[in-house]
Write a protein that holds these residues in place. Structure first.
Motif, mmCIF file in Angstrom:
data_model
loop_
_atom_site.group_PDB
_atom_site.id
_atom_site.type_symbol
_atom_site.label_atom_id
_atom_site.label_comp_id
_atom_site.label_asym_id
_atom_site.label_seq_id
_atom_site.Cartn_x
_atom_site.Cartn_y
_atom_site.Cartn_z
ATOM 1 N N VAL A 1 0.902 -1.346 -0.121
ATOM 2 C CA VAL A 1 -0.165 0.002 0.064
ATOM 3 C C VAL A 1 0.829 1.252 -0.046
ATOM 4 O O VAL A 1 0.307 2.414 -0.022
ATOM 5 N N SER A 2 2.282 1.178 0.234
ATOM 6 C CA SER A 2 2.767 2.509 0.483
ATOM 7 C C SER A 2 4.507 2.027 -0.132
ATOM 8 O O SER A 2 4.965 0.931 0.148
ATOM 9 N N LEU A 3 4.882 2.635 -1.071
ATOM 10 C CA LEU A 3 6.140 2.497 -1.813
ATOM 11 C C LEU A 3 6.741 3.688 -2.088
ATOM 12 O O LEU A 3 6.477 4.749 -2.812
ATOM 13 N N VAL A 4 8.162 3.907 -1.465
ATOM 14 C CA VAL A 4 8.950 4.943 -1.557
ATOM 15 C C VAL A 4 10.083 4.776 -2.395
ATOM 16 O O VAL A 4 10.911 4.021 -2.055
ATOM 17 N N LEU A 5 10.318 5.488 -3.469
ATOM 18 C CA LEU A 5 11.499 5.165 -4.341
ATOM 19 C C LEU A 5 12.142 6.735 -4.594
ATOM 20 O O LEU A 5 12.847 6.868 -5.620
#
Length: 813
Positions: free
Chosen positions: A225-229
């Motif tokens: 539900v959360s992706l930080v790139l």
């Protein structure tokens, strides 16, 4: 107005226990290792708070000393329970995690813990069966182990040249892990194989990690539900993978536009894909991206009226397809943030104050490089415009400064912003508690970072506070920091000037105990060294004048500091300054004021009894510098010396009688109505010269001083004269046969000026004999005339007069 609510009992108890570990929670085993008292059992709420507050104190409170074996207090889960802890910076080492390995941790955040090595990876396995959230952000060396255990020094633990990369560690067995942050992990770690055992990740942060193949992310397409790139160099392949993660609510593909060159450019097509494929998206961050195509609608097509967050009115064309406004949209350092209609409740950007504050709030913890630029924008807003969300702005800057106390850019921009956010324009909106927090972070910055700009900004910010009142809770610490700044080897004149001004203000209105304590810190010696440096450079500037003024203040009624001045060649510097700068009137006044303090100390006066010093003081009697001040102070010095009598006059030239004549002449030349550049806190040294006949000229100088002060400033000095018992001394002196007639006349004049003044300083006038016409009024409304010595509020025996008509009372005006 910010709240001044007191700290909770839990907060106070936690702070006390942490500052007194040996006397509260634990005891020392073998005088080194902390152990929990056997009769103490602490639940997880208290244990978590103790650990997290301990980390906060170590990183933010410079007067707090960490204990090497602190974590050993929590080694036994039968008496202590840890569940959620946040550890940061170099505080944490391998042995600390090892000490708590038996705990059933649910949440473990390790932020920038660069002293952790691969030993801690093995310790992490101890938490595998319970851990739900794990952050290894900035733990650059946790995937390194010693190449030759036992043959490498400890320093090598943070030096990859004598370490080898651990590639066989995986998260096998971490079955409950849902939230994982590997941001800024070292290059070379095989991310895909590391993460493969995790079946149900809900949140993943891979900030700063470069991977050409992101296909492995699809294994969590039904759970992520959360992706930080952040700062990942993206490609079209990455985008194709991201849009398959249909459960995503938060997506961050932002980047630091200044850090390096990225080939990937954001297009309208990519934004449209996000909107179409990621139907659950609530938060999107595309800050720092260059938009290759024009994603905004034309000004002509933009709907007029008030700013709207409705997707149908969006100025960003791809976002018109959104089903609902986003909760957060990161547009910092993009052209899109300046558009009118943005479909999000909260937007980070650089268009206005709201966007800038949102940026600081969003990026402070893990992105200091972005935060410093956002704070710089806030600095411009506070400097040029008016900050409308002052309390929020202050709290965010304070948080950033605490979080990154060793980051130069944050400290420079943050301290500069604080200067404008704490100025007088905003003071009424700030609570005592908040202003104390500002002072704390300013002092932390001065202590932790010696960079010139930071030091200057911090000193300027302190000038916005009421000194010494608002700094008194950190009085010793602020003085120590300022004295270190005033090391004469430092060449920055602007910092020296501000620091000397602050030092002067800090010792101007405090009690003698404070002055003596500061003197022992090296205050007197530091000021003398500054003066000596200026003398060598033949410069008389504000630093020189402020230094003498500070010495004048710190020696006031403090014999130890006066003695220190003499012992460290203060008199030689005085003579040299007189010779080098004969026309500097304010300098002369400050020096003579200081010597007046020295002369008040009976035990030190013999050191002033030399032909050279007496001749200099006598010559200065004729000085017209700074009105009468130099002449007045020189006469004061000589008056105290004369008070010791003819037998103490141990010099042949000049003769005592000759100096006396010059003193009489000087006093007679002064205008009794002269306005003064002086501030007396006590008349005691002057009053000492009244009841004596050994030196009529000293008596005359003291009487002139009192008469002048109570005549020109009656509201201020009449209550002081009465309070310190000056009125009876003046009346007695009038009866003395040895007193000169002109001295008696001035004494009568001074007495008459103060005869109708309430000595408590409450402002109640004394009008003369009167009956009590309103017996039912409370006694605080009446002033007793008899003897002219007090008002009703200061007499303990007046209650018996209430309700009866008695002579000697009158109603207050």
């Amino acid at each position: 107005m910010a709240s001044d609510t007191p700290e909770s009992l839990m907060a106070l108890c936690t702070d006390f226990c942490l500052r007194n570990l040996d006397g509260t929670l634990g005891y020392l085993l073998d005088k080194e290792t902390l152990r929990l008292h056997p009769d103490i059992f602490l639940p997880s709420e208290i244990c978590d708070r103790l650990v997290n507050e301990y980390v906060e104190l170590v990183n933010a409170a410079c007067n707090f000393e960490p204990h090497e074996s602190f974590f050993s207090l929590f080694s036994d889960p039968r008496s202590t329970r840890l569940t959620r802890i946040h550890l940061r910076e170099d505080l944490v080492q391998d042995q600390d995690l090892e000490a708590i390995r038996k705990q059933d941790l649910v949440e473990l955040y390790l932020t920038n813990c660069e002293k952790l090595s691969a030993k801690s990876l093995q310790t992490l396995r101890s938490f595998s069966h319970t851990l739900v959230s794990l952050s290894l952000f900035g733990c650059a060396n946790i995937f390194y182990e010693e190449e030759n255990p036992g043959g490498c020094e400890d320093e090598c633990l943070v030096n990859p040249t004598c370490q080898v990369l651990v590639k066989d560690f995986t998260f096998e067995g971490f079955s409950r892990l849902r939230f994982l942050n590997l941001g800024r992990m070292i290059d070379g770690v095989p991310v895909e194989s590391l993460l493969r055992p995790l079946n149900s990740l809900a949140a993943l942060d891979l900030s700063g990690i470069q991977t050409s193949d992101a296909a492995f992310l699809t294994q969590w397409k039904d759970s992520l539900v959360s992706l930080v790139l952040y700062n990942m160099d993206l490609s079209d392949d990455h985008i194709r993978v991201i849009v398959q993660l249909h459960k995503l609510r938060h997506l961050d593909i932002s980047r630091d536009r200044l850090s390096s060159y990225y080939k990937f450019k954001l297009t309208r097509k990519v934004l449209s894909l996000f909107v179409q494929k990621l139907g659950n998206l609530m938060s999107l961050d595309i800050s720092g991206h260059m938009i290759l195509e024009n994603c905004s609608i034309s000004k002509m097509d933009e709907e007029a009226g008030q700013t709207s967050i409705e997707p149908s009115k969006s100025s960003i064309m791809p976002f018109r397809a959104l089903k609902r406004p986003l909760q957060f949209l990161g547009l910092f350092e993009t052209s899109l943030c300046r558009l009118t209609h943005i479909p999000a409740y909260k937007v980070s950007g650089d268009k206005n104050e709201e966007q800038v504050l949102n940026a600081i709030e969003a990026y402070t913890e893990h992105r200091p490089e972005i935060t410093s630029r956002a704070i710089n924008l806030l600095f411009d807003i506070a400097r040029i415009e008016r900050c409308n969300q002052l309390l929020r702005a202050l709290k965010l800057v304070i948080t950033a400064l605490k979080c990154h106390k060793y980051d130069k850019n944050i400290q420079v921009t943050g301290s500069a912003a604080l200067f404008y956010l704490t100025n007088s324009e905003y003071r009424s909106e700030q609570s005592v508690k908040l202003r104390r927090q500002v002072i704390q972070v300013v002092l932390n910055g001065m202590e932790s970072y010696q960079e010139v700009t930071v030091q200057r900004n911090c000193c300027l910010t302190l000038c916005n506070f009421s000194i010494p009142e608002e700094l008194e809770f950190q009085y010793r610490r602020v003085n120590e920091l300022l004295l270190s700044i005033l090391n004469p080897t430092r060449q920055d004149e602007s910092i020296q000037r501000i620091a000397v001004h602050l030092c002067n203000a800090l010792v101007c209105q405090v009690d003698n105990d404070h002055k003596e304590a500061v003197g022992k810190m090296g205050f007197v010696v530091t000021m003398l060294k500054l003066i000596q440096k200026k003398l060598l450079d033949k410069i008389c500037d504000q630093v020189m004048e402020f230094s003498w003024s500070a010495l004048w203040n710190i020696t006031d009624e403090t014999p130890d500091n006066c003695e220190m001045f003499l012992n460290f060649n203060g008199m030689k510097l005085f003579l040299d300054c007189l010779k080098e700068f004969p026309e500097k009137q304010e300098l002369h006044r400050n020096m003579l004021g200081l010597l007046g303090n020295v002369a008040e100390v009976k035990e030190l006066r013999p050191q002033l009894m030399t032909s050279q010093f007496i001749s200099v003081f006598s010559n200065l009697l004729e000085s017209k510098a700074d009105g009468i001040e130099v002449s007045y102070n020189a006469c004061g010095v000589l008056s105290h010396i004369m008070f010791d009598g003819p037998e103490a006059w141990g010099i042949c030239e000049p003769q005592r009688e000759e100096v006396e004549e010059r003193m009489w002449a000087a006093i007679q030349s002064w205008d009794i109505n002269s306005r003064r550049n002086i501030n007396y806190r006590s008349f005691e040294p002057i009053l000492r010269l009244l009841p004596q006949g050994i030196s009529p000229v000293s008596q005359h100088w003291a009487t002139w001083a009192l008469y002048n002060l109570v005549s020109v400033y009656p509201d201020k000095y009449c209550p002081l004269l009465i309070k310190e018992g000056g009125m009876p001394l003046l009346r007695d002196m009038i009866k003395m046969a040895t007193a000169r007639q002109e001295t008696k006349e001035m004494a009568r004049g001074g007495s008459q000026h103060c005869a109708g003044t309430c000595p408590t300083g409450c402002g109640a006038p004394v009008l003369g004999q009167a009956q009590l016409p309103y017996p039912d009024l409370p006694r605080s409304c009446w002033v007793r005339i008899s003897g002219g010595t007090s008002c009703a509020t200061s007499l303990g025996t007046t209650s018996r007069l209430r309700g009866r008509k008695r002579p000697g009372w009158t109603k207050k005006k």
